[in-house]
Enzyme design. Structure first.
Site, PDB file in Angstrom:
ATOM      1  CB  THR A  74      -0.930  -0.006   1.246  1.00 28.77           C
ATOM      2  OG1 THR A  74      -1.777  -1.156   1.158  1.00 28.77           O
ATOM      3  CG2 THR A  74      -1.763   1.258   1.328  1.00 28.77           C
ATOM      4  CD  GLN A 183      -2.387 -10.823  -4.647  1.00 26.90           C
ATOM      5  OE1 GLN A 183      -1.982 -11.989  -4.627  1.00 26.90           O
ATOM      6  NE2 GLN A 183      -2.966 -10.272  -3.592  1.00 26.90           N
ATOM      7  CG  HIS A 205       1.530  -9.349   3.884  1.00 23.48           C
ATOM      8  ND1 HIS A 205       0.242  -9.818   3.815  1.00 23.48           N
ATOM      9  CD2 HIS A 205       1.507  -8.122   3.325  1.00 23.48           C
ATOM     10  CE1 HIS A 205      -0.525  -8.891   3.251  1.00 23.48           C
ATOM     11  NE2 HIS A 205       0.222  -7.850   2.951  1.00 23.48           N
ATOM     12  CB  THR A 245      14.832   4.458  12.292  1.00 20.53           C
ATOM     13  OG1 THR A 245      15.279   5.710  12.821  1.00 20.53           O
ATOM     14  CG2 THR A 245      15.843   3.367  12.607  1.00 20.53           C
ATOM     15  CB  CYS A 334     -10.728  -5.722   0.721  1.00 20.47           C
ATOM     16  SG  CYS A 334      -9.795  -6.321  -0.661  1.00 20.47           S
TER      17      CYS A 334
HETATM   18  N1  PMP Z   1      -1.829  -4.441  -4.404  1.00 19.15           N
HETATM   19  C1  PMP Z   1      -2.444  -5.606  -4.548  1.00 19.15           C
HETATM   20  C2  PMP Z   1      -2.757  -6.118  -5.925  1.00 19.15           C
HETATM   21  C3  PMP Z   1      -2.799  -6.355  -3.421  1.00 19.15           C
HETATM   22  O1  PMP Z   1      -3.421  -7.544  -3.571  1.00 19.15           O
HETATM   23  C4  PMP Z   1      -2.490  -5.853  -2.141  1.00 19.15           C
HETATM   24  C5  PMP Z   1      -2.831  -6.622  -0.870  1.00 19.15           C
HETATM   25  N2  PMP Z   1      -4.155  -7.063  -0.796  1.00 19.15           N
HETATM   26  C6  PMP Z   1      -1.835  -4.608  -2.037  1.00 19.15           C
HETATM   27  C7  PMP Z   1      -1.515  -3.944  -3.197  1.00 19.15           C
HETATM   28  C8  PMP Z   1      -1.496  -4.011  -0.711  1.00 19.15           C
HETATM   29  O2  PMP Z   1      -0.369  -4.622  -0.150  1.00 19.15           O
HETATM   30  P1  PMP Z   1      -0.088  -4.544   1.431  1.00 19.15           P
HETATM   31  O3  PMP Z   1      -1.063  -5.452   2.078  1.00 19.15           O
HETATM   32  O4  PMP Z   1       1.326  -5.018   1.579  1.00 19.15           O
HETATM   33  O5  PMP Z   1      -0.253  -3.124   1.835  1.00 19.15           O
END
Ligand code: PMP
Length: 390
Positions: A74, A183, A205, A245, A334
């Site tokens: 994000t 992804q 993650h 940091t 989401c």
């Molecule tokens: N871009 C895509 C295509 C995602 O699937 C996601 C996570 N759902 C993100 C960005 C956001 O990544 P993060 O969870 O590391 O903020």
């Protein structure tokens, strides 16, 4: 932990033992501040720079790009979009090209930039494919940035990013291509060269690294031309583009997971493909699931399968499966309509009712065919049970 049937690996994965060990070891041993000038600082800085090199290698960077560590996908997306749009005063009001299928962490920053006066143009993604006519039409000389994901998080569609890159090269002298590869990373083969991008988003993650870390890879030309501005100002860490940091333990654990995934890429792809094929065969061979539809893009990553179960709300199915220890996601959860604009499922071409009846099954290379069979059985039983309920 242990008996769960976890098929929500696109939402997140469990950190691998190796990444966890790395995290603990760096936290214990190299705990200095990488900006400190003494030996402890230098040790921490070395951990960070090794992690950068590893990540750069896994995206095929041979040109000496910069890996900026962020708090995740994000933040990397936000940095790419705001950072590019705000890099030069002359960019104000110019065009930003994107797709209708992007994740909220791209859509929402672009909505904000739209409010600032930038012109946001979306390439349609009906059927999980970028419309080539729209690419040609929208790649106008005033484009300063294009943001296109490589793999869609809801449908697994693999978008033709190189086609966008080629159109930008032809017509848009000021454009930089940003690719959200969250992804796609370690699920499909690609390199920053094959994508011909200037900015690339990665998240830890999703690949068995720790949560709360990720990276934005930046092409050397973008750095040289001061083509990206920071979101966070302060001590000037991360080449002045992300103050604060750094977290060497997270960066090293992320890099550990990335290195392992990179060296096992072809085996993992084969494994994910096997799981996918097993799932599709089981779904289509089960008469109890005859109304089910797979939302299959023409080109796709192997780890995501989107399935519509007409007239059964995805959330109802998700909770029914969850009660049996089977974990999937509701395809539109989401990013559904309203708050984040059109969802990727609507952009794929699904009606609102079908989008609300769609679940996403996402694999890890650690899933087994036996688990896939159990998932299909649970799904078939719940379809029957929920139908009787009605
Ligand atoms: N871009 C895509 C295509 C995602 O699937 C996601 C996570 N759902 C993100 C960005 C956001 O990544 P993060 O969870 O590391 O903020």
């Amino acid at each position: 932990m242990g008996n769960e049937l976890y098929f929500d690996n696109s939402a997140t994965t469990r950190i691998s033992e190796e990444a966890l060990k790395t995290y603990l070891s760096v936290s214990r041993e190299q705990y200095g501040n990488p900006s400190s000038l003494h030996g402890m600082g230098k040790d921490a800085e070395k951990v960070l720079s090794d992690a950068r090199k590893t990540i750069a290698k896994t995206v095929g960077d041979t040109a000496g790009g910069t890996v900026l560590f962020t708090s995740g996908g994000t933040e990397a997306n936000n940095l790419a979009l705001f950072g590019r749009a705000h890099a030069k005063p002359r960019f104000k009001g110019k065009t930003i090209l994107t797709t209708a299928g992007e994740h909220a962490s791209v859509k929402m920053p672009l909505a904000e930039l739209g409010k600032e006066g930038f012109r946001i143009v979306e390439i349609p993604t009906v059927g999980g494919r970028l419309d080539p006519d729209a690419i040609a039409k929208y790649a106008t000389p005033d484009v300063i940035l294009a943001s296109v994901m490589l793999v869609n998080n809801e449908t697994g569609a693999l978008y033709d990013v190189p086609a966008v890159a080629a159109a930008l090269r032809r017509n848009c002298p000021d454009a930089i291509l940003h690719v959200d590869a969250t992804q796609a990373y370690l699920k499909v083969p690609f390199s920053v060269k094959s994508l011909d991008c200037g900015l690339l988003t990665l998240s830890s993650h999703k690949i068995e690294g720790p949560k709360g870390t990720g990276a934005l890879w930046v092409d050397p030309g973008v750095i040289k031309n001061r083509g990206l501005s920071p979101l966070l100002f302060g001590g000037g860490q991360e080449s002045g583009l992300r103050s604060g940091t750094e977290d060497p333990a997270s960066a090293a654990a992320f890099a550990k997971a990335a290195a392992i995934g990179f060296s096992a890429l072809s085996e993992r792809i084969a494994r994910l493909t096997e799981l996918r094929e097993r799932l599709l065969a089981a779904l289509s061979g089960d008469p109890r699931l005859s109304t089910l539809r797979v939302n299959q893009p023409p080109v796709f990553a192997p780890h995501i399968v989107s399935v519509t179960l007409p007239k059964i709300k995805s959330e109802t199915m998700l909770h029914a499966l969850s009660a049996r220890g089977v974990f999937v996601s509701s395809g539109s959860a989401c990013s559904s309509h309203g708050k984040h604009g059109t969802s990727a499922l609507s952009a794929f071409g699904l009606s609102d009712a079908d989008a609300d009846a769609t679940i996403r099954i996402s694999f890890s290379h650690r899933n087994t065919v036996e688990q896939v069979d159990l998932l299909c059985e649970a799904l078939a039983e719940e379809v029957g049970r929920l139908a009787r309920f009605k």
